[in-house]
Design a protein around this motif. Sequence first.
Motif, PDB file in Angstrom:
ATOM      1  N   SER A  96       0.795  -1.229   0.000  1.00 14.72           N
ATOM      2  CA  SER A  96       0.000   0.000   0.000  1.00 14.72           C
ATOM      3  C   SER A  96       0.827   1.279   0.000  1.00 14.72           C
ATOM      4  CB  SER A  96      -0.957   0.002   1.192  1.00 14.72           C
ATOM      5  OG  SER A  96      -0.223  -0.102   2.409  1.00 14.72           O
ATOM      6  N   THR A  97       2.004   1.284   0.615  1.00 17.93           N
ATOM      7  CA  THR A  97       2.820   2.489   0.669  1.00 17.93           C
ATOM      8  C   THR A  97       4.268   2.155   0.337  1.00 17.93           C
ATOM      9  OG1 THR A  97       3.415   2.297   3.015  1.00 17.93           O
ATOM     10  CG2 THR A  97       1.347   3.436   2.491  1.00 17.93           C
ATOM     11  N   LEU A  98       5.010   3.180  -0.075  1.00 16.50           N
ATOM     12  CA  LEU A  98       6.432   2.974  -0.369  1.00 16.50           C
ATOM     13  C   LEU A  98       7.194   2.545   0.876  1.00 16.50           C
ATOM     14  CD1 LEU A  98       7.292   5.992  -2.729  1.00 16.50           C
ATOM     15  CD2 LEU A  98       7.128   3.575  -3.338  1.00 16.50           C
ATOM     16  N   GLY A  99       6.803   3.113   2.021  1.00 20.58           N
ATOM     17  CA  GLY A  99       7.471   2.748   3.257  1.00 20.58           C
ATOM     18  C   GLY A  99       7.330   1.272   3.583  1.00 20.58           C
ATOM     19  N   LYS A 100       6.102   0.751   3.439  1.00 19.01           N
ATOM     20  CA  LYS A 100       5.872  -0.676   3.709  1.00 19.01           C
ATOM     21  C   LYS A 100       6.615  -1.546   2.708  1.00 19.01           C
ATOM     22  CE  LYS A 100       1.384  -0.479   6.048  1.00 19.01           C
ATOM     23  NZ  LYS A 100      -0.022  -0.931   6.003  1.00 19.01           N
ATOM     24  N   ARG A 101       6.581  -1.144   1.437  1.00 22.57           N
ATOM     25  CA  ARG A 101       7.259  -1.943   0.408  1.00 22.57           C
ATOM     26  C   ARG A 101       8.757  -2.047   0.719  1.00 22.57           C
ATOM     27  NH1 ARG A 101       4.824   1.241  -4.829  1.00 22.57           N
ATOM     28  NH2 ARG A 101       2.633   1.232  -4.163  1.00 22.57           N
ATOM     29  N   THR A 102       9.362  -0.937   1.099  1.00 22.52           N
ATOM     30  CA  THR A 102      10.802  -0.933   1.353  1.00 22.52           C
ATOM     31  C   THR A 102      11.150  -1.710   2.612  1.00 22.52           C
ATOM     32  OG1 THR A 102      10.976   1.225   0.268  1.00 22.52           O
ATOM     33  CG2 THR A 102      12.822   0.547   1.651  1.00 22.52           C
TER      34      THR A 102
END
Length: 525
Positions: free
Chosen positions: A380-386
């Motif tokens: 859902s977010t770039l932070g979670k993906r990273t």
Amino acid sequence: MAKIAFILLCHKDPDAIIKQAERLTAVGDVMSIHFDARAKPEDFQKIRDALGDNPNVTFARTRIKCGWGEWSLVQATLYAVEAAVDAFPRATNFYMLSGDCMAIKSAEYVHEFLDRRDCDYIESVDYFDSDWIKTGIKEERLTYRHFFNERMHKRLFYTSMNVQRRLGLKRDVPHDLQMMIGSQWWCLRRRTIEWILEFTKQRRDVMRFFRTTWIPDETFFQTLVRHLVPENEIENRTLTFLMFTDYGMPVTFYNDHYDLLLGQDFLFARKISAEADELKRRLGRLYATEGVEFKVSNEGRSLFKFLTGRGRIGRRFATRFWETESTFGRERELMIVVCKKWHVAKRLLSGIRQVTNVPAIEYLFNEESTELPDLGGIQSTLGKRTRHRRALMRMLFDYYDTDQLIICLDPSNVELMQDFNADRSATRILDVECVFDDDYLVGHAKRVGLAGEQTSPETLDRLLPTIRNDMIYERDHIRAAGFEYLYRIRQTASPEENTKPLADFLAIAPDKAHAIAQTPHLFTD
């Protein structure tokens, strides 16, 4: 036309204070000065002797000793404000300044700006729901009584707070106030100032509360303005340009910051270095100049963040234990296309999709809008993906039911490449080397917020070499990482020359790789 009463809090450099007062009052505005009682008496006397006959300057009737983070700063401000209200009945706006501030626009521009809208300018956000406070105590600033200065008496400060905590002496904020926080550098209308002064006389309970809060200069006026003034008459911003380092220290401006300061959408700036004589001279001369047009680009903060971040190599987040222990699978192959020009990489992926059946995902760690399947929220977010990158990649392999997957990464994501390369799966990297002319670099600077439409050519001339060197550095960093399977295609090479690295990267026949290398307008900007 607006008539400004400058509220000046200062504690040093009497010569600079005198020049500042003479410069700001020369165009018809007025000033009220509070000079810290901790300073040398002869310094204050020097200021009084120089400005005593100036009808546009007054002084706080009471001088007190001020300490950072203490109520004394608010009290000193109130003393200066009261003196200004009494001495200058025609003042329409009250502008809070320090001795380190200077105007970065002309007086003509400043007055026209304030005349455009009848409102108060003060940064004011919810104390508890915002993330304005980055480090240190937050709720405890308000809910415990603070009698010691944390900077001068750290042990007593925290001992006192811990004793109150153990004894259950936590207090409530005044029930009818929504606590707000923001920058102490504001510009308020006369009516608002008069309301605040009247409020301080009527609400002794609120005054007692703020006298024992920590750093009340960031909450007192911010809270009272929101309490007394309709929301549609408040502009939630400061008109004073200031920046902070990663360590919470204010950025100091020097002689070579002149063009940058003039391009910001602010009226004043702090802190101007005491040694920046040339900058002070140029800004002082500018203030009295008429007919100046200002090209506002407002890239200052993003530019500072970019330049100070160069050369800092490291990982922002430590690898989570479930990521270090996870793997995509020995039999799987991850192929990474690395390209600074995202549109080129996306065209390349389009060509790969037409020739192969390998699932290909664009900049999933760089673009929030990248289309991804629903994987339970991890995407859902770039932070979670990273943060959960290995788990995300494993889920993508499973979702597409494939042992081969292609993704795109920006060259700045070397730590991601290293992490994926360390997995037990096979990882291959294709570095797409593009040509960066000045027009592209200017566009890039504007897209990422390092420059604006009004940024001067001189500023761009100084900025472009830094951006170009940054891109070269990223490319060299990838080469120095020692990836075993690193391939490269170049914009300056022919499709025939790019065929072999493409074939090796994708593990496909040369004729298919040649078809991809001939993708129409592959490197066109």
